[in-house]
Design a protein around this motif. Structure first.
Motif, PDB file in Angstrom:
ATOM      1  N   GLU A   1      52.238  43.456  41.726  1.00 42.26           N
ATOM      2  CA  GLU A   1      51.489  43.586  40.480  1.00 42.26           C
ATOM      3  C   GLU A   1      50.200  44.384  40.704  1.00 42.26           C
ATOM      4  O   GLU A   1      49.798  45.183  39.875  1.00 42.26           O
ATOM      5  CB  GLU A   1      51.182  42.183  39.928  1.00 42.26           C
ATOM      6  CG  GLU A   1      50.839  42.171  38.465  1.00 42.26           C
ATOM      7  CD  GLU A   1      49.360  42.059  38.219  1.00 42.26           C
ATOM      8  OE1 GLU A   1      48.963  41.971  37.064  1.00 42.26           O
ATOM      9  OE2 GLU A   1      48.568  42.076  39.187  1.00 42.26           O
TER      10      GLU A   1
ATOM     11  N   LYS B   1      46.745  32.870  35.714  1.00 43.95           N
ATOM     12  CA  LYS B   1      46.122  33.852  34.827  1.00 43.95           C
ATOM     13  C   LYS B   1      47.173  34.344  33.819  1.00 43.95           C
ATOM     14  O   LYS B   1      48.369  34.188  34.052  1.00 43.95           O
ATOM     15  CB  LYS B   1      45.617  35.024  35.651  1.00 43.95           C
ATOM     16  CG  LYS B   1      44.359  34.698  36.414  1.00 43.95           C
ATOM     17  CD  LYS B   1      43.655  35.971  36.800  1.00 43.95           C
ATOM     18  CE  LYS B   1      42.191  35.721  36.985  1.00 43.95           C
ATOM     19  NZ  LYS B   1      41.446  36.946  37.228  1.00 43.95           N
TER      20      LYS B   1
ATOM     21  N   LYS C   1      32.744  48.757  42.303  1.00 41.51           N
ATOM     22  CA  LYS C   1      32.586  47.453  41.644  1.00 41.51           C
ATOM     23  C   LYS C   1      31.156  47.272  41.123  1.00 41.51           C
ATOM     24  O   LYS C   1      30.956  46.756  40.028  1.00 41.51           O
ATOM     25  CB  LYS C   1      32.960  46.338  42.628  1.00 41.51           C
ATOM     26  CG  LYS C   1      33.473  45.099  41.949  1.00 41.51           C
ATOM     27  CD  LYS C   1      34.263  44.204  42.864  1.00 41.51           C
ATOM     28  CE  LYS C   1      34.704  42.951  42.106  1.00 41.51           C
ATOM     29  NZ  LYS C   1      35.540  42.054  42.886  1.00 41.51           N
TER      30      LYS C   1
ATOM     31  N   LYS D   1      38.619  28.192  42.381  1.00 42.51           N
ATOM     32  CA  LYS D   1      39.378  28.502  41.154  1.00 42.51           C
ATOM     33  C   LYS D   1      40.841  28.230  41.428  1.00 42.51           C
ATOM     34  O   LYS D   1      41.406  28.781  42.385  1.00 42.51           O
ATOM     35  CB  LYS D   1      39.192  29.968  40.759  1.00 42.51           C
ATOM     36  CG  LYS D   1      37.830  30.293  40.212  1.00 42.51           C
ATOM     37  CD  LYS D   1      37.784  31.750  39.789  1.00 42.51           C
ATOM     38  CE  LYS D   1      36.358  32.186  39.545  1.00 42.51           C
ATOM     39  NZ  LYS D   1      36.258  33.647  39.457  1.00 42.51           N
TER      40      LYS D   1
ATOM     41  N   SER E   1      48.250  37.158  33.318  1.00 41.51           N
ATOM     42  CA  SER E   1      49.168  38.121  33.958  1.00 41.51           C
ATOM     43  C   SER E   1      50.333  37.411  34.644  1.00 41.51           C
ATOM     44  O   SER E   1      51.368  38.007  34.908  1.00 41.51           O
ATOM     45  CB  SER E   1      48.395  38.934  35.007  1.00 41.51           C
ATOM     46  OG  SER E   1      47.859  38.071  36.002  1.00 41.51           O
TER      47      SER E   1
HETATM   48  P1  0O2 Z   1      41.026  43.552  44.882  1.00 38.20           P
HETATM   49  O1  0O2 Z   1      41.340  44.998  44.858  1.00 38.20           O
HETATM   50  O2  0O2 Z   1      42.207  42.712  45.285  1.00 38.20           O
HETATM   51  O3  0O2 Z   1      39.792  43.206  45.668  1.00 38.20           O
HETATM   52  P2  0O2 Z   1      35.292  38.901  41.115  1.00 38.20           P
HETATM   53  O4  0O2 Z   1      36.458  39.586  41.800  1.00 38.20           O
HETATM   54  O5  0O2 Z   1      34.816  37.657  41.855  1.00 38.20           O
HETATM   55  O6  0O2 Z   1      34.218  39.862  40.795  1.00 38.20           O
HETATM   56  P3  0O2 Z   1      36.580  37.305  39.125  1.00 38.20           P
HETATM   57  O7  0O2 Z   1      37.267  37.839  37.890  1.00 38.20           O
HETATM   58  O8  0O2 Z   1      35.795  36.077  38.980  1.00 38.20           O
HETATM   59  O9  0O2 Z   1      35.712  38.488  39.682  1.00 38.20           O
HETATM   60  O10 0O2 Z   1      37.573  37.084  40.284  1.00 38.20           O
HETATM   61  P4  0O2 Z   1      38.988  36.469  40.250  1.00 38.20           P
HETATM   62  O11 0O2 Z   1      39.588  36.493  38.894  1.00 38.20           O
HETATM   63  O12 0O2 Z   1      38.893  35.158  40.933  1.00 38.20           O
HETATM   64  O13 0O2 Z   1      39.794  37.539  41.121  1.00 38.20           O
HETATM   65  C1  0O2 Z   1      39.378  37.926  42.363  1.00 38.20           C
HETATM   66  C2  0O2 Z   1      40.518  38.576  43.093  1.00 38.20           C
HETATM   67  O14 0O2 Z   1      41.739  37.846  42.863  1.00 38.20           O
HETATM   68  C3  0O2 Z   1      40.853  39.981  42.658  1.00 38.20           C
HETATM   69  O15 0O2 Z   1      40.005  40.872  43.313  1.00 38.20           O
HETATM   70  C4  0O2 Z   1      42.304  40.107  43.135  1.00 38.20           C
HETATM   71  O16 0O2 Z   1      42.381  40.262  44.533  1.00 38.20           O
HETATM   72  C5  0O2 Z   1      42.841  38.739  42.802  1.00 38.20           C
HETATM   73  N1  0O2 Z   1      43.377  38.717  41.416  1.00 38.20           N
HETATM   74  C6  0O2 Z   1      42.825  38.130  40.342  1.00 38.20           C
HETATM   75  N2  0O2 Z   1      43.595  38.276  39.255  1.00 38.20           N
HETATM   76  C7  0O2 Z   1      44.678  38.978  39.638  1.00 38.20           C
HETATM   77  C8  0O2 Z   1      45.859  39.442  38.951  1.00 38.20           C
HETATM   78  O17 0O2 Z   1      46.076  39.236  37.759  1.00 38.20           O
HETATM   79  N3  0O2 Z   1      46.752  40.166  39.717  1.00 38.20           N
HETATM   80  C9  0O2 Z   1      46.571  40.406  41.051  1.00 38.20           C
HETATM   81  N4  0O2 Z   1      47.521  41.106  41.694  1.00 38.20           N
HETATM   82  N5  0O2 Z   1      45.462  39.978  41.718  1.00 38.20           N
HETATM   83  C10 0O2 Z   1      44.532  39.286  41.020  1.00 38.20           C
HETATM   84  P5  0O2 Z   1      39.707  42.321  42.702  1.00 38.20           P
HETATM   85  O18 0O2 Z   1      38.341  42.722  43.138  1.00 38.20           O
HETATM   86  O19 0O2 Z   1      39.972  42.322  41.223  1.00 38.20           O
HETATM   87  O20 0O2 Z   1      40.779  43.213  43.358  1.00 38.20           O
END
Ligand code: 0O2
Length: 209
Positions: free
Chosen positions: A164, A122, A63, A115, A124
């Motif tokens: 997903e 989202k 990351k 959020k 998705s």
């Molecule tokens: P992982 O592998 O689950 O840890 P940030 O993550 O804070 O750097 P952002 O974009 O501000 O960045 O965070 P966001 O959008 O709030 O998303 C954070 C986490 O939410 C993701 O962590 C996922 O766990 C989950 N998430 C967000 N969007 C999606 C989606 O479309 N599908 C799924 N399945 N999970 C989602 P990571 O680090 O991306 O992944």
């Protein structure tokens, strides 16, 4: 720039992750107390289950690398807010707003960001409520604040997000359009199902009264 921790930085990271583990344990104790208390007086607790994890060093390194910053422990603390993560799974979406309110009033838990991907999903189709909180950790001779990402979602939302996420991993973030379209349609159906199940739950409660 390397996508891995050097051996010296890996030692620094191990120390940092211990602090995150202590902070996460303190937060989990607070959440488990709420869960136990709710179970003692609610026939069906608002919380189905709670899970927590510390992000793996390889995922932290990946990351940081993707963000274009040097892979060091200091940068991990500075740039990542989800090193420690908690997932609170509920039966119904209504339980989530109730729990969010409770978390907002917890002593020693400072809300940094929220959020609402439930009211604003989202693209998705992803639905969850995210809170970034800061918790203080007191240990021998020092104290440090750590951030924890709390994701609150229903069992049905969790089922969808897990599948997903698996697809994302399998297709390395590039899910074919026919699958992503289908997942988006299913996400809407799941939201509808959540709501209809909740109405039945409410009707049963009324009958019981
Ligand atoms: P992982 O592998 O689950 O840890 P940030 O993550 O804070 O750097 P952002 O974009 O501000 O960045 O965070 P966001 O959008 O709030 O998303 C954070 C986490 O939410 C993701 O962590 C996922 O766990 C989950 N998430 C967000 N969007 C999606 C989606 O479309 N599908 C799924 N399945 N999970 C989602 P990571 O680090 O991306 O992944």
């Amino acid at each position: 720039m390397s996508a891995r921790f050097s051996s010296e930085e890996f030692e620094n990271l191990k120390r940092l992750l211990s602090v995150y583990e202590w902070g996460l344990a303190a937060l989990m104790t607070k959440l488990n107390i709420i869960n136990d208390d709710l179970r003692s007086y609610q026939e069906n607790s608002s919380i189905d289950h709670i899970a927590s994890r510390i992000k793996a060093p390889e995922s932290i390194a990946q990351k940081l690398h993707s963000a274009g910053v040097e892979v060091t422990a200091e940068n991990a603390k500075k740039h990542l807010r989800d090193i420690a993560g908690v997932r609170v799974i509920t039966s119904f979406a209504k339980d989530i707003s109730f729990l969010v309110e409770l978390i907002r009033t917890m002593p020693d838990v400072n809300i940094i960001d929220e959020k609402d991907y439930i009211n604003t999903p989202k693209q998705s189709g992803y639905r969850s409520y995210h809170m970034i909180v800061e918790v203080p950790v007191f240990f021998s001779g020092a104290s440090e604040n750590i951030t924890v990402e709390i994701q609150l979602r229903t069992s049905a939302m969790n089922f969808w997000a897990t599948l997903e996420h698996k697809a994302r991993y399998k297709y390395r973030e590039h899910i074919p359009t026919h699958l992503s379209d289908e997942l988006a349609v299913i996400a809407d159906k799941i939201a509808d199902l959540d709501q209809r199940m909740y109405l039945i739950h409410e009707i049963i409660n009324l009958i019981n009264e």
